[in-house]
Write an enzyme that holds these catalytic residues in place. Structure first.
Site, PDB file in Angstrom:
ATOM      1  CD  GLU A 155      -0.709   0.295   4.200  1.00  0.00           C
ATOM      2  OE1 GLU A 155      -2.159  -0.117   4.397  1.00  0.00           O
ATOM      3  OE2 GLU A 155      -0.064  -0.499   4.450  1.00  0.00           O
ATOM      4  CD  GLU A 210      -2.330  -2.955   9.599  1.00  0.00           C
ATOM      5  OE1 GLU A 210      -1.551  -1.720   9.366  1.00  0.00           O
ATOM      6  OE2 GLU A 210      -2.592  -3.521   9.051  1.00  0.00           O
ATOM      7  CG  HIS A 244      -1.924  -0.900   0.912  1.00  0.00           C
ATOM      8  ND1 HIS A 244      -1.956  -1.643   2.582  1.00  0.00           N
ATOM      9  CD2 HIS A 244      -2.640  -1.949   0.350  1.00  0.00           C
ATOM     10  CE1 HIS A 244      -3.515  -2.788   1.743  1.00  0.00           C
ATOM     11  NE2 HIS A 244      -3.421  -2.906   0.359  1.00  0.00           N
TER      12      HIS A 244
END
Ligand SMILES: [Zn+2]
Length: 1010
Positions: free
Chosen positions: A788, A962, A785
């Protein structure tokens, strides 16, 4: 006595002497003494009896027969609750599933209806608890309460009001109408909404009022119901209620939930023009002001979070009622494009992002909200439920519970074992160290990987596999790398931070909360005509930056940029005399500003670029440059086309800035800046029929910021940028400089859609083929992504540790492990300044289950590498790095078969291997929080790396890691925003974790051998 005492938990039992049969018969006949006997049995015996089909059947039947006997119902409900909630996780899960399969919920529903239909009889708390717990596990709950009649019974009782519903029953009713379909049906019941509004107004207790308002909110989410409510004057009644509540907001325990619900309801009404008028003419603004005045003192008291939240909600309601305006660029097509290659097979392309988006669009917002809770990866379909967020609700239980049957089907398809992968021998060359060993630098031939030709063609711009004769500096390397980076947009420059290298570790900065921000926005809205007699600000808006007018066409392709440089230092101190406004620029790598509109002397509205070929919009990442500024002047920036319904910018996060002036003064680096930060739905709307836009409304991120130097050049971004060219330049320097005991190979495994090289790094200590073959393998990937960038900084820390550091830990790690790293899975997206997708317009973390070679070459090759690794050296660990925009801390998502959406994933004796990585990280990584980890496998995640590789390749330790963009709410960094140092530290911690895992597995193996 019963012969069941010896039975293991969970195993069905024999009953040779038939003593259980007798008890079961008595239970079925409704013999209260049998109930007492069952309740009195020791836990173990009782569980063993309930584990049998006959035992469970007799128990539920007894409940129905004795439905009106309070003591019996209580005893049996508590018995079943205990049965479901005691014991190990695996036992509890299996039992819950059994109860769901035996349709306990329907039995309970019949018991409830029986009890409710008798005057003065009500449900006992234990019965409601049991119903709620079972309902959470049963995917068909919403269907069952609709068809079985419980929902209707409760609604009717609320209307009749002969025996008013207790708070628990109101909660139960709210649960029953959670699905849009049920809410719609409830809204259609004659006099129901009228009764709910009436009871809410009459309520004497804040909690009872809040429950009625919650029910009203759920039914009002339906558009048709809402327009009915509009004609019966509900908005005015809500405003009156708000006026009444206002003075109570001064209390120590204010009716906060009711206020938020009223605000939520009024916002729903304000969605239509007519509703907006109604809300305003009912006197909403003055009611809000009364509430705000009452809250003032509470907000001033530092730390009153609830008061601040209420204040923001009230202000955003006012802003919501500002007359809608057309989105500035509505209908203006974005001038950049990229023509996609034609795909050959329809079947494969069916499983790509496009189709998936289609599926998602069909689901209802509530179902998405339910799925969007704990089970979600960041990449979750947006929970379209602003109110739930305002209340701070965690939606859903375990990801698979509480979903509407209407939108969720438990189908067995969609699971495909990869069979159409290329011949794996093609990829085995990227594991050449296993065959040929890892020779030291001087002896290495670098011949094992074809130099001239990569497997997919031209090795365009890849880092040379052989070491250059003289190590080059970073600034030389970046000039070289940018030249080769291919983009669909022609760039004007290299951004200054990338030019000088932004890897500067600065001190931690605390989270910053703005308590006044929304009030400023609301009072400006009020000034600008929200109230009658208000006048518009006189400033005439003007466009001061427009990418559309500067774009040079490339006819649907991507090209390298050629020679670029940066002259920011020379621009310092020079104001442009012809311009009386800020100047903007974003024509550089990862930049994405499309337009800047000056709406006031120091206020700029900014519009971000869309992602090309996108199926749905993602506006979140931003990166642009400003110049021509006055010293110490407060400039306000408002990004007006954000789409997410909530943001960490209201939870203490600040944007980042890199000032060239500060760098010139000896203080280079990215720092967090800005005050009066807020995030809210703005006045802009776009017609649904405008092509390319699904969302018809926008959110604003607004912050204010002053530059220290006059005529500075300053870069502003969503998070610390990390470009593809910067990665390549950094790798070029590190690989050139690393010591001879380190073996590093930089392979190009393929090309992205735009033709950017996909890099695989293989790092280990030098050694013979035999030595290398004995080592464990771990795989790290990042940046699927593009928005990110924190993932890249973690990878940066990891690679720097492996390549440029030499402490005892990393030395041992290299000696025991072969590290395979793909640091940038989606270079095109990063280059383009996208937030989510590749140039195919697809979320690449949704195609891992079946990547299309033409459309998703990035994932196709990456997956082939992991597949080849599984076949040659069975990796110990696979970890994909991501950034999370709605949570704090650093944490993992992994795969617990017991928490999978597919019943067939549940295994009888689960191994808990997947948890150990989190346990190790918890012990060594200050940023990590195992409390935030989630292990569920949701249907929507089948295409993510961690699920696809676990399911198809059997990787037990396959994770998504994450890390918050914002900061930390626990651990040693609690209260601080995350910075480059903390991100890099996580990277080093990952190397340590891999080493610990490797030792742990060795211990286990040796124990097995013994
Ligand atoms: Zn992500």
């Amino acid at each position: 006595m019963y012969r069941i005492a010896s039975a293991e938990d969970g195993r069905s039992i024999d009953d040779p002497d038939g003593s259980n049969d007798e008890l079961l018969n008595r239970l079925e006949a409704g013999d209260p003494t049998a109930v007492a006997e069952l309740a009195g049995m020791a836990r173990r015996e009782r569980s063993a009896l309930l584990d049998t089909a006959a035992g469970l059947h007799a128990t539920t039947l007894a409940m129905e027969v004795l439905a009106n006997d309070d003591a019996t119902i209580d005893a049996l409900a508590n018995l079943l609750l205990g049965y479901m909630q005691e014991g190990k996780t695996s036992v509890r899960t299996r039992r819950s599933r059994r109860l769901v399969q035996s349709d306990l919920l329907s039995s309970l529903q019949r018991v409830l209806i029986q009890r409710l239909s008798r005057p003065l009889s009500s449900a006992t708390d234990a019965l409601i608890d049991l119903f709620v717990v079972t309902g959470n596990k049963d995917p068909k709950t919403q269907f069952k309460v609709r068809v079985g009649g419980l929902m209707h019974t409760l609604c009717q009782q609320l209307i009749d009001n002969r025996s008013p519903l207790t708070e628990r029953l109101l909660q139960l009713l709210a649960r029953c109408i959670r699905s849009p379909r049920n809410a719609q049906l409830a809204g259609r019941i004659r006099d129901f909404t009228k009764a709910v509004m009436q009871r809410a107004s009459d309520a004497r207790h804040a909690d009872v009022m809040a429950r009625h308002l919650e029910i009203l909110y759920l039914v009002a989410k339906n558009k048709k119901t809402r327009s009915g409510l509009l004609t019966t004057g509900v908005p005015a009644k809500l405003v009156a209620l708000m006026e009444r509540i206002a003075p109570m907001l001064r209390d120590v325990d204010p009716p906060a939930e009711s206020t938020l619900l009223i605000v939520g309801l009024l916002k729903l009404f304000a969605n239509s023009r007519k509703g907006k008028e109604e809300v305003l003419s009912a006197g909403m603004v003055s009611a809000c002001e009364k509430c705000l005045d009452a809250l003032e003192t509470a907000v001033d008291k530092r730390g009153d979070k609830m008061a601040t939240q209420l204040q923001d909600a009230l202000c955003s309601l006012c802003v919501r009622c500002v007359p809608a305006e057309k989105f500035p660029l509505a209908g203006q097509p974005f001038p950049l494009s990229f023509t996609l290659p034609r795909t050959r097979t329809r079947t494969i392309s069916k499983s790509n992002g496009g189709e998936r988006v289609g599926e998602k669009r069909a689901t209802t917002s509530y179902a998405r909200a339910a799925d969007g809770g704990r089970s979600s990866d960041e990449d979750q379909e947006e929970a379209d439920d602003e109110f739930a967020e305002e209340l701070g609700e965690e939606s859903g239980g375990s990801g698979t519970s509480d979903m509407d049957d209407d939108v969720r089907e438990l189908k067995g398809d969609g699971i495909r074992v990869q069979s159409d992968m290329p011949v794996l021998s093609k990829y085995s060359k990227f594991f050449v160290e296993l065959e040929e060993g890892a020779p030291s630098k001087d002896k290495r031939k670098y011949g094992s990987v074809p130099k001239k030709k990569s497997i997919v063609g031209n090795a365009n711009g890849s880092i040379p596999a052989a070491l250059p004769p003289h190590p080059i500096s970073y600034s030389q390397a970046i000039l070289n790398q940018v030249q080769h980076t291919r983009s669909i947009q022609r760039w004007a420059k290299i951004a200054y931070p990338e030019m000088v290298g932004p890897d500067r570790e600065l001190p931690l900065q605390p989270l910053v909360f703005s308590t006044n921000a929304m009030r400023l926005v609301a009072s400006k809205a009020a000034r600008n005509g929200l109230e009658r007699g208000g006048s518009k600000d006189s400033f005439k808006s003007r466009i001061v930056y427009s990418l559309d007018s500067m774009v040079e066409g490339r006819e649907g392709g991507a090209e390298a940029n050629g020679k670029l440089t940066n002259d920011d230092r020379a621009r310092l101190g020079k104001m442009d005399a012809r311009c009386d406004h800020l100047l903007f620029e974003s024509r550089f790598e990862s930049g994405n500003l499309r337009a800047a509109i000056q709406t006031d002397k120091t206020h700029y509205e900014l519009i971000l670029q869309p992602e090309v070929n996108q199926a749905r919009d993602h506006f979140q990442w931003f990166y642009f440059e400003i110049s021509n500024c006055e010293a110490n002047a407060e400039y306000t920036f408002e990004i007006v086309n954000c789409l997410k319904t909530s943001s960490m910018f209201v939870h203490g996060m600040q944007p980042v800035a890199f000032s060239v002036g500060e760098a010139a003064a000896g203080r280079p680096g990215w720092v967090r800046v800005g005050h009066s930060i807020c995030y809210y739905r703005n006045q802009y709307v776009i017609d649904a029929d405008v092509a390319g836009h699904r969302k018809d409304r926008f959110f604003s991120l607004r912050f204010t910021f002053a530059l220290r130097h006059k005529a500075d050049v300053c870069y502003l971004a969503y998070h610390f940028p990390y470009t593809n060219s910067m990665l390549r330049a950094t790798l070029e320097c590190w690989t050139a400089r690393c010591v001879s005991s380190i073996y590093v190979r930089n392979d190009e495994i393929g090309l992205s859609l735009a033709g950017n090289a996909l890099t695989l790094l293989s790092i280990t200590a030098t050694g013979t083929a035999k030595e290398v073959a004995e080592r464990d393998t771990v795989v790290f990937t990042a940046r699927v992504h593009p928005g990110e960038s924190n993932a890249s900084w973690i990878m940066h820390g990891l690679l720097e540790y492996l390549l440029a550091c030499d402490d005892a830990i990393v030395r041992e790690a290299r000696e025991r492990i072969v590290f395979k790293c793909i640091p940038m899975l989606n270079p095109d997206g990063v280059v383009a300044g996208n937030h989510r997708c590749s140039l195919a317009g697809h979320d690449l973390n949704r195609v891992w289950d079946s990547p299309n070679r033409s459309l998703h070459p990035e994932i196709f090759h990456a997956k082939a590498i992991v597949q080849a690794a599984c076949e040659t050296c069975s990796p110990l660990l696979f970890l994909d790095l991501h950034g999370h925009s709605r949570r704090s801390n650093c944490f993992l998502y992994g795969n617990n078969p017991d928490q999978s959406w597919r019943p067939s994933d549940v295994v009888s004796s689960p191994t808990l291997e997947f948890v150990d990585t989190a346990e190790i990280l918890e012990g060594i990584a200050p940023a990590f929080s195992s409390r935030n980890c989630r292990w569920s496998v949701a249907h929507s995640k089948e295409g993510s790396a961690r699920v696809a590789l676990w399911r198809q390749l059997g990787l037990q330790r396959a994770y998504t890691m994450e890390c918050s963009y914002a900061g930390f709410e626990s651990g040693p960094y609690k209260g601080y925003q995350v910075g480059i140092s903390e991100l890099k530290e996580i990277g080093r911690n990952l190397v340590q974790t891999a080493l610990t895992l490797c030792k742990k597995d060795e211990d286990t193996r040796s124990r097995v051998v013994e």
